[in-house]
Design a protein around this motif. Sequence first.
Motif: not given
Length: 801
Positions: A688-692
């Motif tokens: 999964s991805r996250y904004r950073d």
Amino acid sequence: TTFLLSGVGFIDKHQQSKDSIFFRDGVRRIDFVLSYVEDNDDARKLVRNNILMYCSMRESEDGKTYFVKIHAPWEVLATYADVLKIKAPFRADDILENREMPMGHILPSSTRNRIVYYILSRCSYIQDCECDKKGIKRLLNNGTYTAAFPLHDCRYWKSSSYSNCESDRYKLYRYWARFLCFFKEQPINLIRKYYGEKIGLYFAWLGFYTEMLLFAAVVGTICFVYGLLTYEENEWSKEICDKKIGGNIVMCPLCDRKCGYWQLSKICNSTWMNNYSYLHLHIVTLFLEFWKRRQARLEYEWDLVDFEEEQQKLQLRPEYESKCSKRKLNVITQELEPYLPLTSKCARACLSGATVLFWLTLIIACIVGVIAYRLAVYAAFASIMKDSPTSHLHVVGPYITPQLATSVTASCINFIIIMILNFMYERVAIWITDLEVPKTHLEYENKLTMKMFLFQFVNYYSSCFYVAFFKGKFVGYPGNYAYFFGSLSKLRNEECDPGGCLIELTTQLVVVMTGKQVWGNIQEALVPWLMNWWGSRKARCHPESLYSRWEQDHDLQPFGQLGLFDEYLEMVIQFGFITLFVASFPLAPLLALINNILEVRVDAWKLTTQFRRPVAAKAHCIGAWEEILNAMAALSVVTNAFIVAFTSDMIPRLVYMYAYQPDGEMNMKGYINNSLSVFNISEFPAESRYRDYRYPSGHEKQYFHTMQFWHILAAKLAFIIIMEHVVFMVKFVVARLISDVPSEVRARVKRERYLVQEYLHNYEVEKLKMQLQKQDHDERTQLRLSLHADTKDHLKLQPKC
């Protein structure tokens, strides 16, 4: 002090036109009207004790309200015109060929009612008393009088057939106050003549501000349309919306309990806000500089050049004179004047500051409550809007997401809180300012202006500042999230969309700005009309011929102490919306322009038809509002620079395109995948991805910021510094190139001062000549008398024949 009135007797309404603003002799004008209910002895005291103005008292048709009609004779007007330093021409003007010379009307009705109000505000209503029981304002506050107002000129809806009735009000309504006149230029000189310089300056400023909004609206509309037309060309938008790219990127949940993993393509509709315009900031600078020139021209044409100095030296507030029992010598005038001791002044200032701080803290508390609401209901919206066990953020309809639903509802709640707090702040600000006991009217207005603006600034803009500069900045990362009120609260800090928080900031601006303007127009137009309609219902039962001019005006709404103040405040708050956050919403100037086109006519209509005629007042400028506008223009440079650098995604895109594009080409392919960090999960068959910008799991610097993060941060800071310096340099150059006072105005001021000096010199020379001629005449007369006496003495000594 004895000032005003002498009885003229009762007026028979059946013998006088309902439009008459004169006594029954048709010569003496009614300059001011006081009203009181029933047989009020205190109201009669002011009449009995201060009788040098012509006056008569008459009850109204309801049999309860009595009217005191006041006329100031020429001797009183001339005396107080000198006290108030009211200027009048003493010779023909050789500078302006077409300049109106009101020799027949040296003192217009607005000046007359200003003089009368000045007298009434200072006359004592108890004889031989040095106490503070004086002034019409005190009598109005304690209910002795119910109203004090100058009369309007006749009716506004049609021209009067009454020969002595002036038609300025009718002209203003026909050529200015109707909405169909929105394309016409405002009759500023007629407004000034009828309402005074202070109101005339407001409408001059409002009209000039609206004209300048046209240029900003054109620029903003072009930017907005360009963003829509180039939406399909944005590579990052294509990647987010592409089912093969954005559809295959699984994002981490945005809340802890009820939010699931979601696909990046679900935010496709929120990535269109990508175009900015900085031309607005230069237009703002031009507006402020050109307004200074326009104001200087009006200042000269309306004889207000030396008014500020006169205002500071004269016209102490009656409240200040009554509350300050101690006296000291004024070194300039060499007269004893009241003053407030330093200890009392410091104590009042400390209490005022503590009160202001308390109410500002209350605003911050309300904003914190709204933030808590956003965090609490986001999970609820995410749970309601789910359509599969693993996708809790799917779109309901074409555009509505849990984030958008949370933003809209929070903005509406915030707007309601703003309206409630505004109602309270107005009264608090007046109470605090009265507590400080300002010395002059100018000082009082400036203090009140600063307090009200400070309250309104925090009230209206704090939520926008939160979304623009704080939301999504303190989130943490998966496994180490930051929580509002600590981890025990279970309220995880909000995140922005991968495209930034601009769309949410735009939502906040649209709701608050549009709601404020719509609610303001309803308050300004509909509420006074309904109250006047209800208040005059009894008068409609009587024949129109019995409804006198003073009764008609008495049934209108009072133009209170904050009437003009509220208008300025409304426009200055709007100015903040279109300057402080214009980078996020280019259409803000267009909305402001549409509102102001309506605002000019609504203000004109209500002032001409729905409100009593205000007491005229002088002002040489728009006061403290000018400094506030300059400060907001400077602050807008900083806020827009930070919005572009930290709220939008422009700088990370540029850094990627110029430094991190893997193919070495100048395009944005692969940007979306580059801007997201990876987090390994066991529940899902993929990462999964996250904004950073952080290193992935397994790296030696696991979840620490990458070097790209620091490069982007350095680029953001460099952009802010460069943008601020460039814009401030342009502002400085424009301010230097555009003189505040036009050269022809400076020449005219010098010419008039020269003429005054020449006149005074010639007057002194003629006076000296007359003295010398008189002295010579006296000497010759004395010589003739002396010779005559010598001749008589000589004849007496001659012998008789």
